[in-house]
Scaffold this motif. Structure first.
Motif, PDB file in Angstrom:
ATOM      1  N   HIS A  59      -6.004   4.161  -7.277  1.00 25.52           N
ATOM      2  CA  HIS A  59      -6.801   3.722  -6.117  1.00 25.52           C
ATOM      3  C   HIS A  59      -6.322   2.360  -5.619  1.00 25.52           C
ATOM      4  N   ARG A  62      -3.298   1.088  -5.949  1.00 27.58           N
ATOM      5  CA  ARG A  62      -1.984   1.249  -5.320  1.00 27.58           C
ATOM      6  C   ARG A  62      -2.107   1.826  -3.920  1.00 27.58           C
ATOM      7  N   GLU A  63      -3.098   2.714  -3.724  1.00 24.31           N
ATOM      8  CA  GLU A  63      -3.278   3.360  -2.429  1.00 24.31           C
ATOM      9  C   GLU A  63      -4.135   2.544  -1.466  1.00 24.31           C
ATOM     10  N   LYS A  69       0.814  -1.205   0.000  1.00 25.14           N
ATOM     11  CA  LYS A  69       0.000   0.000   0.000  1.00 25.14           C
ATOM     12  C   LYS A  69       0.856   1.267   0.000  1.00 25.14           C
ATOM     13  N   GLY A  70       0.596   2.128  -0.996  1.00 29.92           N
ATOM     14  CA  GLY A  70       1.244   3.424  -1.054  1.00 29.92           C
ATOM     15  C   GLY A  70       2.654   3.426  -1.582  1.00 29.92           C
TER      16      GLY A  70
END
Length: 370
Positions: A46, A48-49, A12-13
């Motif tokens: 979205h 990736r986050e 994530k992120g």
């Protein structure tokens, strides 16, 4: 099984990376597609986050066109060598929506059964979650054969691949969901890729006036090129009043647009869309809200007294087998300028930089060309 290069979001992120993945040979009902071009959509960011789910690692990319390389047993709809646009609505034909004839609302759309996996690193062998069941920031990907829609093979892949998500979502929101047609007025709030596509869809339908609303002059200019008859800078004027004024010049007594497409996905812009529609008008929500957003507080009497319809548009309520070939034909005839959506063509290693340009509103679409 093959090994190919692909763009993966491992955690994530974290910045995405180009790595090697394993692509299985197609099994029953599956196809391997050699990707030629794939658009960089906000939905990929979205993923990736962690805004979609937490099923990392993700194989990103889903707005794609390419050539079918191989198909599994019992596949009859496509064959090796077919030029296809990929879709994330492979209909089942068996659910209650399909059986009642609402195939475009299929409740049981499906993806490939086998999983692609990481091929290198400490987590080699880990199953990948392909974005929207596609995963097309890759030299090749494995999909359900029903996710492949044959179109005119002479069409430009970088342009027609965008029908796989954002462009279809916008055009369909105006025409399929909103019912735009001649004699009706349309306003579009939010002129990113999906919103500008909604403008283009309204123009195809013969609707007028077509009003584009945004705070970015560059996006408003893009909307004009794709069919907006009027533009409204909502940072300078009240967009609700501006829409009412524009429509009343064409239709005396109108209290707003017949169809208002909200392509932002925020409570405040949805509220503006609600009040910018005419009596018995339609609001179409195609902008995707985040899970934490809630509807704005509004008097219930306003919902009753204004009548009309409040709709959400999922993938532009499209049926890929029906809509993709038609829109590609319109593109080939010069009646739908899909090239206008392609701001830049980039390499497979440039996706992270494309996300940054997306943040700044510098592009309608960056397109990875393989």
């Amino acid at each position: 099984m093959q090994q190919v290069k692909a763009v993966v979001a491992r955690t994530k992120g974290a910045p995405v990376e180009v790595t090697t993945i394993n692509v299985p040979d197609p099994g029953p009902g599956e196809a391997v597609v050699a990707i030629q071009a794939c658009g960089v959509c906000h939905t990929d960011l979205h993923y990736r986050e962690g805004g979609i789910n937490d099923e990392f690692p993700f194989l990103l990319g889903h707005e794609a066109a390419g050539i079918v390389e191989a198909v599994g047993p019992d596949v009859t709809g496509v064959a090796p060598g077919d030029f296809v646009v990929l879709n994330w609505r492979a209909v089942c034909g068996e659910c209650r929506a399909c059986k009642r004839g609402d195939v475009h609302l299929c409740f049981n759309t499906h993806n490939a059964t086998q999983k692609m996996t990481l091929a290198e690193g400490d987590d080699a062998g880990t199953e990948l979650s392909p974005a929207l069941g596609i995963g097309a920031f890759a030299e090749k990907t494995l999909v359900a054969a029903g996710q492949c829609t044959k179109v005119d093979p002479s069409a430009r892949p970088a342009a027609v691949g965008l029908l796989g998500c954002g462009v279809m979502a916008g055009i369909g929101a105006a025409i399929n969901t909103g019912g735009a047609t001649r004699g009706r007025s349309v306003a579009v709030i939010g002129c990113g890729g999906v919103g500008v596509a909604a403008v283009a869809g309204a123009a195809l339908s013969g609707a007028s006036p077509i009003i584009a609303v945004d705070i970015d002059p560059k996006k408003l200019e893009a909307a004009k090129k794709l069919g907006a008859t009027h533009t409204v800078d909502s940072s300078q004027v009240d967009p609700v009043e501006a829409i009412r004024d524009i429509v009343s010049q064409t239709y005396e007594g109108a209290e707003g647009a017949d169809i208002v497409v909200e392509a932002v996905g925020r409570p405040e812009t949805w509220k503006r869309a609600f009040y910018a529609r005419d009596l018995a008008g339609t609001v179409v929500l195609v902008g995707v809200p985040t899970p934490d957003m809630t509807s704005p507080e509004m008097p219930m009497i306003d919902f009753f007294s204004r009548g009309g319809a409040l709709k959400s548009s999922w993938y532009g309520d499209c049926l890929p087998s029906r809509d993709f070939p038609m829109l590609v034909d319109l593109y080939q005839q010069g009646r739908l300028d899909l090239d206008a959506f392609v701001t830049e063509e980039i390499g497979i290693g440039d996706v992270e930089a494309a996300f940054e340009r997306m943040h700044h509103g510098d592009v309608l679409r960056s397109v990875v060309v393989l």
